[in-house]
Write an enzyme that holds these catalytic residues in place. Structure first.
Site, PDB file in Angstrom:
ATOM      1  N   THR A  80     172.734  12.301  -8.965  1.00 13.91           N
ATOM      2  CA  THR A  80     171.367  12.393  -9.458  1.00 13.91           C
ATOM      3  C   THR A  80     170.937  13.856  -9.439  1.00 13.91           C
ATOM      4  OG1 THR A  80     170.181  12.236  -7.346  1.00 13.91           O
ATOM      5  CG2 THR A  80     170.972  10.178  -8.309  1.00 13.91           C
ATOM      6  N   CYS A  81     169.658  14.093  -9.743  1.00  7.99           N
ATOM      7  CA  CYS A  81     169.186  15.474  -9.788  1.00  7.99           C
ATOM      8  C   CYS A  81     169.138  16.106  -8.398  1.00  7.99           C
ATOM      9  CB  CYS A  81     167.808  15.549 -10.434  1.00  7.99           C
ATOM     10  SG  CYS A  81     166.542  14.612  -9.570  1.00  7.99           S
TER      11      CYS A  81
ATOM     12  N   SER B 226     165.073  10.097  -0.366  1.00  8.48           N
ATOM     13  CA  SER B 226     164.705  10.795  -1.597  1.00  8.48           C
ATOM     14  C   SER B 226     163.808  11.989  -1.301  1.00  8.48           C
ATOM     15  CB  SER B 226     163.976   9.848  -2.548  1.00  8.48           C
ATOM     16  OG  SER B 226     164.828   8.802  -2.964  1.00  8.48           O
TER      17      SER B 226
ATOM     18  N   GLU C  52     160.355   6.689  -3.733  1.00  2.91           N
ATOM     19  CA  GLU C  52     160.452   6.628  -5.196  1.00  2.91           C
ATOM     20  C   GLU C  52     161.466   5.551  -5.592  1.00  2.91           C
ATOM     21  OE1 GLU C  52     163.104   7.668  -7.231  1.00  2.91           O
ATOM     22  OE2 GLU C  52     164.459   8.492  -5.739  1.00  2.91           O
ATOM     23  N   GLY C  53     161.157   4.850  -6.675  1.00  2.00           N
ATOM     24  CA  GLY C  53     161.971   3.716  -7.079  1.00  2.00           C
ATOM     25  C   GLY C  53     163.065   4.035  -8.069  1.00  2.00           C
TER      26      GLY C  53
ATOM     27  N   GLN D  62     169.402   4.521 -10.678  1.00  3.40           N
ATOM     28  CA  GLN D  62     170.538   5.445 -10.634  1.00  3.40           C
ATOM     29  C   GLN D  62     171.731   4.810  -9.926  1.00  3.40           C
ATOM     30  OE1 GLN D  62     168.198   8.474  -8.743  1.00  3.40           O
ATOM     31  NE2 GLN D  62     167.869   9.598 -10.644  1.00  3.40           N
TER      32      GLN D  62
ATOM     33  N   ALA E  42     165.177  12.643 -24.020  1.00  2.00           N
ATOM     34  CA  ALA E  42     164.873  11.237 -24.333  1.00  2.00           C
ATOM     35  C   ALA E  42     165.685  10.292 -23.462  1.00  2.00           C
ATOM     36  CB  ALA E  42     165.136  10.955 -25.814  1.00  2.00           C
ATOM     37  N   GLY E  43     166.159  10.790 -22.311  1.00  3.10           N
ATOM     38  CA  GLY E  43     166.912   9.946 -21.393  1.00  3.10           C
ATOM     39  C   GLY E  43     165.990   9.152 -20.483  1.00  3.10           C
TER      40      GLY E  43
END
Length: 435
Positions: free
Chosen positions: A49-50, A109, A114-115, A120, A190-191
């Site tokens: 993830t980020c 997180s 956060e959901g 992910q 647009a992801g």
């Protein structure tokens, strides 16, 4: 086999390093396949993830697997191990399960609760299933992790303890711009993160939303879903000139929004808020030097600890409630795992007993050939009932005892006392039928 986690996240590494180790697309699939190809690994998954990259594996040797996974992470990310290793964490067996469940609940997180992490994790599981790198162990573990995460959000107030990164970013935007209802916003990408951003903007009262994306058709679909309009990437400079808020989250690998672009779009006396949620960065950090421009990115959020400053009502209680859920679910998972490990031994015992009954009935029939029909069936059923009753108590107790710490010893004693081989074809076939 045992569960191993090797990874790094915003808790252990600076964003600059996370930016370098970020893997996606074909590179992520290649890392996944290479991990699974290691001799010490039987199953593998990668959660990327980020703000985290974690390798999950079912392994047969701890030290060998840790070394192999670390080597692969360094190789795939093009980073020296000396730079990478100080930021890695390693979790094993019970701790690995606890870590995964905590991650699924949002406890680990950047913004607690956060959901988005559930989605992910679901994507990571789907990729591993498509690539054939997971079997029953990791598949069942991650399915349970998803259930635990859903339970945490359904049964506690963890959703209100912390918003998504987008929500936190928009709260910061309101600090700079005032109420954002009625403002104009540009979303670049647009992801899934862009879709979340657009939906969050709508909920915040922003009705003038523009979507810019490399693939124009995807921009159109997202724009239609939020009542906005779509543009191509070449139109970004013109749209920035009209926007109050810009959210970018493409992870394109290079700066899509340069300081020159922003400088050219700024008019006298106007303010612009940019939220860069991409790794690597989409927005040139140099825009911070421009008058009227505020840039918030993952690194600045990490350094400022804004995730801990916003939405604090009931936060401690919600976190404590989720931690209790995680503890309960980990205990249940481990108990079920220990009970499952004794099942082949119990099935082998019953299989051996059935063989003895069949053998003795065969001898009886050969010695008493006049024992036929209903009488023979009644004798066979009586013998089987006697054997079943004799085995019932010890098999129930060994299953119960196996779910306690050290319970494997009871199954081992059973195998030794009755000379059982759970891998015999007869036992395996019986277990498949009973399951």
């Amino acid at each position: 086999m045992s569960i191993l986690v090797v990874g790094l996240s915003h808790r252990t590494a600076p964003v600059a390093l996370l930016e370098r180790v970020s893997v996606s697309g074909d590179a992520l699939a290649k890392l996944l396949l290479d991990v699974r190809g290691e001799p010490t690994v039987s199953e593998a998954m990668v959660v990327s993830t980020c703000n985290r990259v974690e390798v999950y594996a079912d392994v047969d040797r701890f030290h060998g697997a840790v070394t192999a996974v670390t080597d692969l992470l360094a190789t795939h990310c093009g980073i020296n191990q000396e730079q990478l290793t100080p930021h890695l964490y390693v979790q094993y067996e019970d701790r690995a399960v606890h870590h995964l469940f905590s991650v699924a609940c949002g406890l680990d997180s950047m913004v607690v609760g956060e959901g988005q992490i559930l989605g992910q994790i679901r994507v990571a599981l789907k990729l591993a299933q498509d690539q054939g790198t997971v079997g029953s162990v990791l598949n069942e573990l991650f399915q349970q992790a998803l259930r635990v995460g859903k339970r945490a959000h359904a049964d506690t107030a963890i959703d209100r303890a912390g918003a998504s990164l987008v929500g936190v970013g928009l709260t910061l935007a309101e600090r700079e711009l005032g109420p954002i209802s009625g403002k104009r916003a540009l979303v670049v990408g647009a992801g899934s993160m862009s879709a979340l951003s657009a939906a969050t903007l709508v909920r915040s009262g922003v009705t003038d939303i523009v979507i810019a994306n490399r693939t124009y058709d995807r921009a159109v679909r997202l724009a239609e879903s939020v009542g906005g309009r779509a543009v191509r990437l070449t139109e970004i400079p013109a749209e920035i000139a009209e926007a109050d808020i810009v959210i970018s989250c493409t992870g394109a690998g290079s700066c899509l929004i340069t300081d020159e672009t922003v400088a050219g779009a700024m008019g006298r006396g106007r303010d612009l808020f940019l939220l860069d949620l991409a790794l690597p960065h989409d927005v040139d950090p140099g825009v911070r030097a421009l008058p009227g421009v505020t840039l918030v990115d993952l690194e600045s959020m990490q350094q400022a600890g804004v995730a801990d400053d916003i939405g604090d009502g009931g936060r401690a209680e919600a976190i404590a409630a989720v931690q209790t859920i995680v503890t309960e679910e980990v205990a249940a998972h481990l108990e079920a795992g220990r009970a499952a490990r004794v099942t082949p031994t119990v099935v082998a015992l019953r299989s051996k007993a059935a063989e003895v009954v069949d053998s003795e009935m065969g001898r009886l029939i050969s010695r008493v050939p006049e024992l036929e029909g209903r009488l023979r069936d009644e004798v066979a059923q009586t013998v089987r009932r006697v054997v079943d009753k004799l085995l019932h108590e010890p098999t129930v107790r060994v299953k119960r005892l196996a779910s306690s710490p050290g319970g494997d010893q009871y199954a081992e004693a059973l195998r030794e006392l009755f000379n059982l081989d759970p891998q015999k074809p007869e036992a395996v076939s019986r277990m498949e039928v009973e399951s």
